[in-house]
Write an enzyme that holds these catalytic residues in place. Structure first.
Site, PDB file in Angstrom:
ATOM      1  N   ASN A  73       0.769 -90.436 -12.286  1.00 25.71           N
ATOM      2  CA  ASN A  73       2.087 -89.452 -12.328  1.00 25.71           C
ATOM      3  C   ASN A  73       2.577 -88.932 -13.611  1.00 25.71           C
ATOM      4  O   ASN A  73       1.563 -88.247 -14.249  1.00 25.71           O
ATOM      5  CB  ASN A  73       3.270 -90.558 -11.578  1.00 25.71           C
ATOM      6  CG  ASN A  73       4.279 -89.835 -10.945  1.00 25.71           C
ATOM      7  OD1 ASN A  73       5.070 -89.165 -11.221  1.00 25.71           O
ATOM      8  ND2 ASN A  73       3.917 -90.035  -9.492  1.00 25.71           N
ATOM      9  N   ARG A  74       3.760 -88.958 -14.211  1.00 22.82           N
ATOM     10  CA  ARG A  74       4.197 -88.101 -15.038  1.00 22.82           C
ATOM     11  C   ARG A  74       4.506 -88.810 -16.364  1.00 22.82           C
ATOM     12  O   ARG A  74       4.951 -89.784 -16.441  1.00 22.82           O
ATOM     13  CB  ARG A  74       5.661 -87.280 -14.513  1.00 22.82           C
ATOM     14  CG  ARG A  74       5.569 -86.587 -13.160  1.00 22.82           C
ATOM     15  CD  ARG A  74       6.972 -86.219 -12.699  1.00 22.82           C
ATOM     16  NE  ARG A  74       6.700 -85.156 -11.626  1.00 22.82           N
ATOM     17  CZ  ARG A  74       6.387 -85.446 -10.276  1.00 22.82           C
ATOM     18  NH1 ARG A  74       6.477 -86.571  -9.975  1.00 22.82           N
ATOM     19  NH2 ARG A  74       6.324 -84.325  -9.502  1.00 22.82           N
ATOM     20  N   HIS A 177      -4.530 -90.850  -6.364  1.00 27.88           N
ATOM     21  CA  HIS A 177      -3.766 -89.910  -5.408  1.00 27.88           C
ATOM     22  C   HIS A 177      -4.483 -89.735  -4.021  1.00 27.88           C
ATOM     23  O   HIS A 177      -4.947 -88.452  -4.013  1.00 27.88           O
ATOM     24  CB  HIS A 177      -3.511 -88.705  -6.280  1.00 27.88           C
ATOM     25  CG  HIS A 177      -2.372 -87.559  -5.956  1.00 27.88           C
ATOM     26  ND1 HIS A 177      -2.527 -87.026  -4.867  1.00 27.88           N
ATOM     27  CD2 HIS A 177      -1.247 -87.698  -6.310  1.00 27.88           C
ATOM     28  CE1 HIS A 177      -1.302 -86.187  -4.745  1.00 27.88           C
ATOM     29  NE2 HIS A 177      -0.679 -86.726  -5.723  1.00 27.88           N
ATOM     30  N   ASP A 236       8.830 -88.274  -1.673  1.00 28.45           N
ATOM     31  CA  ASP A 236       8.138 -88.146  -2.993  1.00 28.45           C
ATOM     32  C   ASP A 236       8.854 -89.320  -3.758  1.00 28.45           C
ATOM     33  O   ASP A 236       9.663 -89.145  -4.652  1.00 28.45           O
ATOM     34  CB  ASP A 236       8.428 -86.762  -3.804  1.00 28.45           C
ATOM     35  CG  ASP A 236       7.228 -86.668  -4.852  1.00 28.45           C
ATOM     36  OD1 ASP A 236       6.608 -87.446  -5.223  1.00 28.45           O
ATOM     37  OD2 ASP A 236       7.592 -85.507  -5.640  1.00 28.45           O
ATOM     38  N   GLU A 283       0.232 -93.742  -3.052  1.00 27.69           N
ATOM     39  CA  GLU A 283      -0.453 -93.871  -4.272  1.00 27.69           C
ATOM     40  C   GLU A 283      -0.331 -95.181  -5.191  1.00 27.69           C
ATOM     41  O   GLU A 283       0.893 -95.296  -5.364  1.00 27.69           O
ATOM     42  CB  GLU A 283       0.130 -92.777  -5.021  1.00 27.69           C
ATOM     43  CG  GLU A 283      -0.077 -91.339  -4.562  1.00 27.69           C
ATOM     44  CD  GLU A 283       0.701 -90.174  -5.352  1.00 27.69           C
ATOM     45  OE1 GLU A 283       0.680 -90.169  -6.598  1.00 27.69           O
ATOM     46  OE2 GLU A 283       1.297 -89.264  -4.522  1.00 27.69           O
TER      47      GLU A 283
END
Length: 323
Positions: A73-74, A177, A236, A283
């Site tokens: 992810n981020r 993912h 999300d 995920e």
């Protein structure tokens, strides 16, 4: 049961096709060791979202197959500091000033082994950071990651091993993912399909899709755990689960007569659920999004350290069933 392995070309890259009477899959080592195709032959359905062409794949590579995320992810502003070492990743989500998806999913991996032994197929690939010196600017430590696939009947086991080959410890987080065709059948409708996730905690996100640190009880937790329709709903979202829940996601397409059970071991404490028309991405993650930058205890965020010479193994499993 006849098992087989073939060397093929897929998306203009060398690939490995393998399978048996129940399942056929395609692995592309050159594209991040991506399991780009997984077909349940008995029902003639593609379980994973597979590109029709190289052009389709190049548009959004992360939305096909089963990309490996390291870190998952981020990362806020693309960087964090751990024990005085700075890890700085490129900003590839410019509108939110984040780094996203890590650096394993788009690098070529090496094939270490592929063999058929009785009814079991075994394939092993490897990524070594030493092959990519430029990566030291974002991940200054030496690591080796291996992916081992074991196919037996309708079950595909996937083992991911991360080894610290350097002299300093480093923080690690990993995930997948995984992009499922959903519904599975061409005649099926989303309203007739259900997905179940082992979640009961939800992490609130800000407008940059980063955790605020606030954790709340998941709305409709029992519905999600038992299976619900995603028809008309877009996600999300970032979730966690308590250890008393069995860590598996179940996707059921009743009309197609197909169910896929996606197991994760005890390392995967978090799930992101993301969907768009025609596909869904459950995920599994070992750490929460942006974990190194959160001012929260490691037991909450999943942040772990790998010491010099240490190896950790992460196990997942995909089981395809006729219902």
């Amino acid at each position: 049961m006849t098992s087989y392995i073939e060397d093929i070309t897929f998306l203009n890259e060398k690939a490995i096709k393998f399978g048996n009477e129940e399942v056929e899959a395609i692995l592309v080592p050159e594209l991040g060791s991506n399991l780009i195709s997984l077909k349940f032959k008995r029902k003639d359905v593609e379980v994973l979202r597979t590109p029709d062409s190289l052009e389709d794949y190049r548009k959004v590579p992360i939305l096909f197959g089963m990309p490996i995320l390291f870190p998952p992810n981020r990362i806020e502003d693309g960087q964090f500091t751990y024990k005085h070492t700075v890890y700085k990743y490129p900003i590839n989500e410019k509108e939110k000033s984040n780094h996203i998806h890590g650096f394993l999913h788009d690098k070529p991996w090496q094939v270490v082994k592929k063999e058929v032994e009785g009814d079991q197929i075994f394939i092993k690939t490897e990524f070594s950071s030493n092959v990519f010196p430029y990566l030291r600017s974002c991940f200054p430590q030496d690591l080796i990651v291996t992916m081992s696939l074991f196919l037996m009947g309708e079950t595909l086991d996937i083992h991911l091993e991360i080894t610290n080959k350097g002299i300093e410890p480093f923080p690690w987080g990993a995930g997948y993912h995984t992009v499922f065709n959903f519904p599975f059948g061409p005649e099926s409708k989303l309203e007739d399909c259900k997905i179940a996730l082992p979640i009961n905690k939800q992490w609130k996100l800000n407008d940059r899709s980063l955790p605020t640190g606030e954790i709340q009880e998941t709305a409709n937790a029992l519905e999600i755990q038992n299976g619900f329709s995603m028809d008309g709903r877009l996600f999300d979202d970032l979730f966690g689960y308590e250890s008393d829940l069995k860590n598996e996601c179940t996707l059921t397409d009743q009309k197609a007569g197909v169910q896929v059970v996606y197991h994760g071991d005890q390392h995967f404490k978090f799930w992101v659920l993301f969907n768009q028309e025609g596909f869904v991405c459950p995920e599994p993650y070992t750490w929460v999004t942006n974990a190194p930058n959160l001012d929260l205890p490691a037991e909450l965020t999943g942040l772990r350290e790998l010491s010099a010479g240490e190896t950790v193994q992460l196990n997942t499993k995909l089981v395809m069933k006729e219902i």
